[in-house]
Design an enzyme around this catalytic site. Structure first.
Site, PDB file in Angstrom:
ATOM      1  CG  HIS A 144     183.705 -58.717 -29.183  1.00  0.00           C
ATOM      2  ND1 HIS A 144     184.935 -58.806 -29.802  1.00  0.00           N
ATOM      3  CD2 HIS A 144     183.401 -57.390 -29.163  1.00  0.00           C
ATOM      4  CE1 HIS A 144     185.349 -57.581 -30.130  1.00  0.00           C
ATOM      5  NE2 HIS A 144     184.435 -56.713 -29.761  1.00  0.00           N
ATOM      6  CD  GLU A 145     179.781 -55.999 -29.494  1.00  0.00           C
ATOM      7  OE1 GLU A 145     179.963 -54.946 -28.842  1.00  0.00           O
ATOM      8  OE2 GLU A 145     180.367 -56.222 -30.569  1.00  0.00           O
TER       9      GLU A 145
HETATM   10 ZN    ZN Z   1     184.296 -54.584 -29.773  1.00  0.00          ZN
END
Ligand code: ZN
Length: 184
Positions: A144-145
């Site tokens: 996600h990051e």
């Molecule tokens: Zn995020």
């Protein structure tokens, strides 16, 4: 006390840009250290499990993650990790679907399918190269990051948008089935 870094919210163009890598001489400078510390403080204050530099209006390839579970389930704990110029060098073909949220996308959650495990190469905050393998929640957070560094938000990866929901409805209908636990 230093002022908290503001969080860029969906719609800010910087969240859609491909972030620049750090040059070796930029790593470890006072400005770099202040950015890392500012990001850690903003992540803890939010609170969030991870934060990427574009989310604090800095278009650079830097991610911090940390997760201290509020309950006693230590399986979900993630020690503070700082990734500079990170790269996913391997992803498992097995996937896991988790309802994700994002500090840049207020009050929204949606199911995203990610690799269950990844191997990552990166520089640490001193500029030393490292490589780690992550699975479960940590692997999901990493993916996600790192997406943020390429201008991608989790909502882009939600296949069935009918399942997008607000926090309250997530708690009501989906919180029982945390995929990273089910998938272990
Ligand atoms: Zn995020």
């Amino acid at each position: 006390m230093a002022r908290l870094l503001p969080i860029a919210k969906m719609g800010e163009p910087i969240l859609r840009q491909v972030a620049e890598p750090f040059r070796p001489e930029e790593i470890g400078t006072p400005a770099f250290k202040a950015l890392v510390e500012g990001m850690v403080a903003a992540m803890r204050k939010a609170p969030g499990v991870g934060l990427a530099a574009p989310q604090v209006f800095v278009s650079k390839r830097l991610v911090v993650i940390e997760h201290v579970p509020s309950d006693e389930d230590a399986r979900d704990a993630i020690l503070l990790a700082v990734f500079v110029n990170p790269k996913i060098v391997w992803s498992s073909p097995e996937t896991v679907t988790t309802f994700e949220g994002c500090l840049s996308v207020d009050n929204l959650r949606g199911p995203v399918e990610r690799s269950k495990a990844v191997r990552v190469s990166y520089l640490d905050r001193e500029g030393n190269p490292g490589e780690i393998e992550a699975k479960g929640l940590k692997a999901v957070v990493i993916q996600h990051e790192f997406d943020h560094l390429d201008g991608v938000l989790f909502v882009d990866r939600v296949k069935d948008t009918k399942l997008l929901c607000h926090e309250e409805q997530y708690e009501k209908y989906h919180a029982g089935g945390r995929a990273w636990e089910a998938g272990e």
